[in-house]
Design a protein around this motif. Structure first.
Motif, PDB file in Angstrom:
ATOM      1  N   LEU A 132      85.794 -28.268  41.419  1.00 60.23           N
ATOM      2  CA  LEU A 132      84.672 -27.318  41.470  1.00 60.23           C
ATOM      3  C   LEU A 132      84.436 -26.741  40.075  1.00 60.23           C
ATOM      4  O   LEU A 132      85.289 -26.083  39.507  1.00 60.23           O
ATOM      5  CB  LEU A 132      84.964 -26.186  42.452  1.00 60.23           C
ATOM      6  N   ASN A 133      83.231 -27.030  39.562  1.00 62.50           N
ATOM      7  CA  ASN A 133      83.008 -26.805  38.135  1.00 62.50           C
ATOM      8  C   ASN A 133      82.414 -25.432  37.865  1.00 62.50           C
ATOM      9  O   ASN A 133      81.214 -25.227  37.951  1.00 62.50           O
ATOM     10  CB  ASN A 133      82.071 -27.903  37.625  1.00 62.50           C
ATOM     11  N   ILE A 134      83.283 -24.497  37.510  1.00 66.67           N
ATOM     12  CA  ILE A 134      82.768 -23.152  37.251  1.00 66.67           C
ATOM     13  C   ILE A 134      82.165 -23.061  35.854  1.00 66.67           C
ATOM     14  O   ILE A 134      81.699 -22.009  35.450  1.00 66.67           O
ATOM     15  CB  ILE A 134      83.839 -22.059  37.478  1.00 66.67           C
ATOM     16  N   GLU A 135      82.143 -24.178  35.131  1.00 69.40           N
ATOM     17  CA  GLU A 135      81.456 -24.175  33.841  1.00 69.40           C
ATOM     18  C   GLU A 135      79.953 -23.975  34.015  1.00 69.40           C
ATOM     19  O   GLU A 135      79.252 -23.715  33.051  1.00 69.40           O
ATOM     20  CB  GLU A 135      81.707 -25.490  33.094  1.00 69.40           C
ATOM     21  N   TYR A 136      79.474 -24.134  35.265  1.00 71.05           N
ATOM     22  CA  TYR A 136      78.052 -23.924  35.498  1.00 71.05           C
ATOM     23  C   TYR A 136      77.685 -22.445  35.572  1.00 71.05           C
ATOM     24  O   TYR A 136      76.533 -22.109  35.843  1.00 71.05           O
ATOM     25  CB  TYR A 136      77.603 -24.656  36.767  1.00 71.05           C
ATOM     26  N   GLY A 137      78.656 -21.586  35.356  1.00 69.24           N
ATOM     27  CA  GLY A 137      78.396 -20.146  35.381  1.00 69.24           C
ATOM     28  C   GLY A 137      77.243 -19.747  34.475  1.00 69.24           C
ATOM     29  O   GLY A 137      76.384 -18.942  34.854  1.00 69.24           O
ATOM     30  N   GLY A 138      77.212 -20.333  33.279  1.00 70.02           N
ATOM     31  CA  GLY A 138      76.150 -20.020  32.322  1.00 70.02           C
ATOM     32  C   GLY A 138      74.786 -20.418  32.849  1.00 70.02           C
ATOM     33  O   GLY A 138      73.810 -19.674  32.732  1.00 70.02           O
ATOM     34  N   HIS A 139      74.725 -21.607  33.473  1.00 68.03           N
ATOM     35  CA  HIS A 139      73.476 -22.063  34.089  1.00 68.03           C
ATOM     36  C   HIS A 139      73.000 -21.039  35.110  1.00 68.03           C
ATOM     37  O   HIS A 139      71.839 -20.683  35.164  1.00 68.03           O
ATOM     38  CB  HIS A 139      73.692 -23.373  34.869  1.00 68.03           C
ATOM     39  N   ILE A 140      73.957 -20.634  35.955  1.00 64.26           N
ATOM     40  CA  ILE A 140      73.582 -19.807  37.107  1.00 64.26           C
ATOM     41  C   ILE A 140      73.103 -18.435  36.642  1.00 64.26           C
ATOM     42  O   ILE A 140      72.088 -17.924  37.135  1.00 64.26           O
ATOM     43  CB  ILE A 140      74.774 -19.725  38.102  1.00 64.26           C
TER      44      ILE A 140
ATOM     45  N   LEU B 156      68.863 -23.432  39.015  1.00 65.84           N
ATOM     46  CA  LEU B 156      69.797 -22.857  39.987  1.00 65.84           C
ATOM     47  C   LEU B 156      70.224 -23.891  41.031  1.00 65.84           C
ATOM     48  O   LEU B 156      71.417 -24.080  41.288  1.00 65.84           O
ATOM     49  CB  LEU B 156      69.153 -21.647  40.676  1.00 65.84           C
ATOM     50  N   ALA B 157      69.242 -24.603  41.605  1.00 61.34           N
ATOM     51  CA  ALA B 157      69.573 -25.586  42.644  1.00 61.34           C
ATOM     52  C   ALA B 157      70.427 -26.702  42.046  1.00 61.34           C
ATOM     53  O   ALA B 157      71.392 -27.166  42.653  1.00 61.34           O
ATOM     54  CB  ALA B 157      68.298 -26.167  43.244  1.00 61.34           C
ATOM     55  N   TYR B 158      70.073 -27.097  40.818  1.00 59.72           N
ATOM     56  CA  TYR B 158      70.852 -28.145  40.157  1.00 59.72           C
ATOM     57  C   TYR B 158      72.278 -27.665  39.921  1.00 59.72           C
ATOM     58  O   TYR B 158      73.239 -28.364  40.249  1.00 59.72           O
ATOM     59  CB  TYR B 158      70.187 -28.536  38.840  1.00 59.72           C
ATOM     60  N   ALA B 159      72.437 -26.463  39.345  1.00 61.99           N
ATOM     61  CA  ALA B 159      73.778 -25.971  38.998  1.00 61.99           C
ATOM     62  C   ALA B 159      74.647 -25.823  40.242  1.00 61.99           C
ATOM     63  O   ALA B 159      75.829 -26.173  40.229  1.00 61.99           O
ATOM     64  CB  ALA B 159      73.680 -24.645  38.247  1.00 61.99           C
ATOM     65  N   LEU B 160      74.064 -25.304  41.333  1.00 61.29           N
ATOM     66  CA  LEU B 160      74.851 -25.126  42.558  1.00 61.29           C
ATOM     67  C   LEU B 160      75.335 -26.473  43.091  1.00 61.29           C
ATOM     68  O   LEU B 160      76.500 -26.626  43.463  1.00 61.29           O
ATOM     69  CB  LEU B 160      74.015 -24.404  43.630  1.00 61.29           C
ATOM     70  N   GLY B 161      74.445 -27.452  43.117  1.00 63.84           N
ATOM     71  CA  GLY B 161      74.831 -28.765  43.635  1.00 63.84           C
ATOM     72  C   GLY B 161      75.757 -29.484  42.672  1.00 63.84           C
ATOM     73  O   GLY B 161      76.750 -30.102  43.078  1.00 63.84           O
ATOM     74  N   ALA B 162      75.450 -29.401  41.379  1.00 60.77           N
ATOM     75  CA  ALA B 162      76.212 -30.156  40.387  1.00 60.77           C
ATOM     76  C   ALA B 162      77.626 -29.610  40.218  1.00 60.77           C
ATOM     77  O   ALA B 162      78.542 -30.352  39.868  1.00 60.77           O
ATOM     78  CB  ALA B 162      75.485 -30.148  39.047  1.00 60.77           C
ATOM     79  N   SER B 163      77.814 -28.289  40.475  1.00 66.84           N
ATOM     80  CA  SER B 163      79.166 -27.749  40.320  1.00 66.84           C
ATOM     81  C   SER B 163      80.110 -28.415  41.311  1.00 66.84           C
ATOM     82  O   SER B 163      81.310 -28.514  41.082  1.00 66.84           O
ATOM     83  CB  SER B 163      79.160 -26.233  40.521  1.00 66.84           C
ATOM     84  N   LEU B 164      79.555 -28.900  42.423  1.00 66.95           N
ATOM     85  CA  LEU B 164      80.377 -29.596  43.415  1.00 66.95           C
ATOM     86  C   LEU B 164      80.460 -31.094  43.140  1.00 66.95           C
ATOM     87  O   LEU B 164      81.193 -31.807  43.808  1.00 66.95           O
ATOM     88  CB  LEU B 164      79.766 -29.416  44.802  1.00 66.95           C
ATOM     89  N   SER B 165      79.670 -31.581  42.199  1.00 72.20           N
ATOM     90  CA  SER B 165      79.562 -33.035  42.167  1.00 72.20           C
ATOM     91  C   SER B 165      79.439 -33.689  40.795  1.00 72.20           C
ATOM     92  O   SER B 165      80.035 -34.731  40.583  1.00 72.20           O
ATOM     93  CB  SER B 165      78.362 -33.473  43.018  1.00 72.20           C
ATOM     94  N   PHE B 166      78.703 -33.099  39.849  1.00 70.17           N
ATOM     95  CA  PHE B 166      78.318 -33.914  38.694  1.00 70.17           C
ATOM     96  C   PHE B 166      79.506 -34.468  37.907  1.00 70.17           C
ATOM     97  O   PHE B 166      79.700 -35.682  37.838  1.00 70.17           O
ATOM     98  CB  PHE B 166      77.361 -33.169  37.767  1.00 70.17           C
TER      99      PHE B 166
END
Lengths: 266, 338, 265
Positions: A115-123, A71-81
């Motif tokens: 802003l990467n909403i592809e992290y939806g699955g992660h979240i 969760l912490a990774y996905a939230l941060g990475a959606s803004l950055s990775f």
């Protein structure tokens, strides 16, 4: 600054509209990514099923650690990775130059317009796993603990975005920085397990120059009231301070790199 | 002093040096590269000075690697000069990047600033927010630009469906929505077909005349400069070669007019002192008039009567030829060199 | 095109990778950190027990290195690149040349992997051998059989990755397919968890799927967990899977290339 904040919803909006052009692919990629992670978690669960515990952590405790990590990774990475991983190409193709001629903070533009909403699955996977883990664990919830839990997730997400920014920014002066992500993900992999199982030099690295111990282990250990090596009682406050401190470091590094930006080199 | 008052861009002794890691050739070299890190210094821009006044249209010309893009990037605040002083609208562009960005427009010919999957209008709308353009002014500019650039038909089409020419017009319009004082264009006509190039040139020239927007463009295409820019800055290997009016360059270089004489029948070889024979096709003979003080009458006088002369053609050199000569000879004539 | 020309692609791929020296150093470091993480995980799991299910901790350390860095390679860039080339039709550029595209991919990937083995796996193996210790093969015969298994493992992963990237032509995106594969490989290849620690029914199912030949069987043979007759039998089964996957790939490729030619790119 205020003006920049007003632009943010429009930056996010235009990017989300791009995704909506391919919404089917987006939905499938959510499922695919969740399955990708679930495979790894299943393997770890199988290890726990055979060996009962890992460094004193049971499967529900490990599940909370993994969920926090994701969760912490996905939230941060959606803004950055993806934004900062592709910095090399942005520099080489000159798209970064095109951002620099806009009257808006470069980081703000990059982070939010991508802003990467592809992290939806992660979240979704992370929250599901977290809910199961919290329900299985006999936690003594109180307002301060709940508040700490939330703040720790935000701090860990800030740490993620800050580290990605630092690595990506390095491409501005080195032209290449993608390789640094290999190092990041080496430690990121470690951060899924209890810190106390690692040799001391690795533990020290994980709370200093590669501070991914703070991504999940330290806050989860604080919540579960488990001992944290080296830091001891400082673990709680340190895990809340780490995000803001690294954001500050990332800002300074980002400015330094912008000042020394070479372009694609002539 | 009057020039200084209206100068909106002033470069004085501007230089830019890049550091690049050395590469070694071959497998052995690549292995060596694993352990070795040496840098090469590349002097992309060396000691360049000029001033540009408000309302000018300036063409920045030079071969690949001459430092054109680097100069544009310094003026737009992307790169920091390594030496010298640069001022755009009274400020150092890099240290005031955002304020500078709000007052200039930049078009990159080879990289799009439009959102590929979305209608053109969406990218424009985003810029309205980024540049904080008042709604009325935005509507007015959008109407003016879509009319002038004939974009009305495709404003709501996704960018990926547009032709290169349509896209370039949209890029230019997007850079102008916030009424920039200066418009920088890096290779704006690259890859366009003749019709699209013509539309872009006509528009830019009109924009410069009607709205007084200062235009600075880099190009390979000399016709861009002939049609848009009365003033030319030529660079090579990072150094300034020429700065002045296109007509002055032509005059200073000598005209080198080409003369073709056509006869009824082959009169045999004719050598003249006033003109140099360059090609002899028998009935048609080609000469070069290298000295400016020699007129066609002088040549005809020397030729005399009785050769059965049927036709005379005298051609002025085009700008392309002038510039080619310039790069070949790299003259240091007084009045040409800065 | 002559068959002899294909190895040139291997050499080129190898050499191209050398240009990215920082990538080499950081990959070694990243892989080293990840390998020690798994060693630490098994050390913690074994706690003070000498052996679990007849497997010792030193054997697990050796398993980590073989099943992970030696036999697994990152299929993500490969699948995304090939998948995108096929979907966008860029692959037609290869169809015009006198060469076989899957053949080109094979030799190119071979160069990439040779590079990774020499620059990444070898240093990591040396560090692990010197610091924690690595075991030799269980016997000479197991060692020799392992070499054959190694070839099967590499070919299996190559075929799986190529089939998956070709599927991007008809279903989903290379991106999604890659993530699905990652999830499956994490469990079914045995890269993280050897089947002997798994519940028996699960181990039986996974042991019959082709993914098991990528990490589990080769590592188990190296450590002598399969006796020689069983090792030969599973080698034959692995080859049968290779033949089946190879046939499937050939069929997919002929359909894909026909459609690409008809579409004209």
């Amino acid at each position: 600054m205020l003006r920049h904040l007003r632009v943010v919803p429009h930056l996010v909006g235009i990017h989300v509209r791009t995704y909506m052009e391919y919404r089917g692919a987006l939905f499938i990629s959510w499922i695919a990514q969740a399955i990708g992670y679930a495979g790894v978690y299943a393997s770890i669960a199988l290890v726990l099923a055979r060996f009962e515990n890992l460094g004193g952590w049971s499967w529900p405790q490990m599940a909370l650690l993994l969920a926090f990590h994701l969760l912490a990774y996905a939230l941060g990475a959606s803004l950055s990775f993806v934004q900062f991983r592709d910095m090399e190409e942005k520099v080489r193709l000159g798209t970064f130059d095109a951002i620099l001629v806009k009257p808006i903070g470069t980081w703000t533009y990059l982070a939010f317009s991508g802003l990467n909403i592809e992290y939806g699955g992660h979240i979704v996977l992370a929250i599901g796993l977290m809910a199961w883990a919290l329900a299985s664990l006999p936690l003594d919830w109180s307002a301060p603990l709940a508040l700490y839990f939330l703040a720790a997730i935000i701090s860990a997400a800030m740490l993620t975005a800050a580290l990605m920014t630092i690595i990506g920014a390095t491409a501005l002066i080195w032209v290449r920085s993608r390789h640094l992500f290999s190092i990041y993900f080496g430690f990121w992999e470690l951060a899924r397990y209890p810190l106390n199982i690692f040799p001391l030099p690795l533990q020290i690295m994980m709370i200093t120059f590669a501070p991914l111990g703070f991504l999940a282990f330290i806050p989860t250990a604080v919540v579960l009231d488990k001992p944290v090596p080296i830091l001891g009682d400082l673990a709680g406050p340190a895990s809340l301070a780490i995000g803001p401190v690294f954001v500050l470091i990332a800002m300074l590094h980002w400015r330094y790199c912008l000042r020394n930006y070479q372009g694609a080199g002539g | 002093m009057g020039v200084m008052m209206t100068a909106i861009i002033a470069a004085s002794g501007v230089s830019k040096t890049f550091h690049q890691p050395k590469r070694f050739a071959g497998l052995r070299g690549a292995l060596k590269g694993l352990f070795n890190r040496d840098y090469t210094e590349i002097h992309a821009v060396t000691d360049i000075s000029f001033t540009i006044a408000a309302g000018e249209a300036v063409g920045y010309l030079g071969p690949n690697g001459a430092g054109k893009s680097t100069m544009i990037k310094m003026m737009t605040g992307i790169l920091v000069p390594s030496g010298g002083a640069l001022s755009v609208l009274g400020r150092a562009p890099h240290s005031h990047r955002m304020i500078n960005a709000a007052e200039i427009g930049v078009v990159f010919g080879q990289r799009s600033q439009l959102w590929w999957d979305l209608p053109v209008r969406d990218s424009f709308e985003l810029n309205r927010h980024i540049y904080d353009i008042p709604a009325a002014r935005y509507a007015e500019n959008l109407a003016y630009l879509s009319d002038m650039l004939a974009m009305v038909g495709y404003l709501d089409r996704p960018v990926r469906q547009l032709s290169l020419g349509q896209r370039m017009r949209a890029e230019i319009a997007m850079a102008l929505l916030h009424d920039p004082k200066i418009l920088f264009l890096d290779e704006p006509t690259i890859g366009l077909d003749v019709v699209a190039k013509d539309a872009v040139r006509k528009f830019l020239s009109k924009l410069n005349r009607e709205r007084g927007t200062t235009i600075i463009l880099t190009t390979h295409d000399l016709q861009d400069i002939e049609e848009i820019c009365p003033r030319l800055i030529m660079v090579d290997e990072g150094k300034l070669l020429f700065d002045g009016e296109v007509t002055r360059l032509r005059a200073a270089l000598g005209s080198r007019r080409r003369l073709t004489l056509t006869f009824g029948t082959d009169p045999g070889t004719i050598t003249l002192t006033t003109a140099t024979l360059t090609a002899d096709e028998g009935a048609a003979k080609h000469y070069l008039l290298e000295r400016e003080d020699i007129s066609l009458l002088d040549v005809l006088g020397e030729l005399g009567r009785g050769h059965g002369l049927k036709d005379i053609k005298l051609e002025e050199p085009d700008i392309e030829e002038v510039i080619r000569t310039f790069y070949q000879t790299k003259p240091t004539l007084a009045g040409v060199s800065p | 095109m002559k068959l002899g020309a294909y190895p040139a692609f291997t050499a080129t791929a190898f050499q191209a990778r050398l240009a990215y020296r920082n990538q080499v150093w950081s990959s070694v470091f990243g892989e080293l950190v990840a390998t020690f993480a798994f060693i630490a995980v098994w050390t913690a799991a074994f706690a003070d027990r000498g052996s679990v299910d007849g497997v010792s901790l030193p054997e697990m350390v050796t398993y980590v290195l073989i099943a992970g860095p030696l036999l697994q390679w990152n299929t993500t860039p490969f699948i995304r690149e090939v998948g995108d080339a096929i979907r966008t039709g860029n692959v037609t550029a290869y169809l015009l040349k006198p060469l076989h595209y899957p053949g080109l991919l094979l030799f190119n990937q071979l160069g990439n992997n040779a590079f990774e083995q020499v620059t990444i796996t070898l240093p990591v193996a040396i560090v692990v051998a010197l610091s924690v210790g690595l075991l030799p093969p269980a016997s000479f015969a197991h060692g020799a059989l392992f070499l054959a298994y190694w070839a099967v493992s590499w070919s299996m992963l190559f075929l799986i990755a190529t089939v998956v990237s070709l599927l991007a032509f008809w279903v989903l995106t290379a991106f999604a397919l890659d993530w699905f594969l990652r999830g499956i490989m994490a469990v079914a290849s045995g890269a993280i968890m050897p089947f002997w620690f798994m519940p028996a029914p699960l181990a039986t199912i996974l042991g019959n799927l082709p993914f098991a030949w990528v990490s589990y069987y080769p590592s188990a043979v190296y450590l002598g967990k399969l006796d020689i007759p069983a090792a030969f039998l599973h080698l034959a089964l692995g080859l049968a899977w290779l033949a089946a996957l190879g046939g499937f790939l050939a069929w997919l490729w002929s359909r894909a290339s026909r459609r690409l030619v008809v579409q004209g790119g």
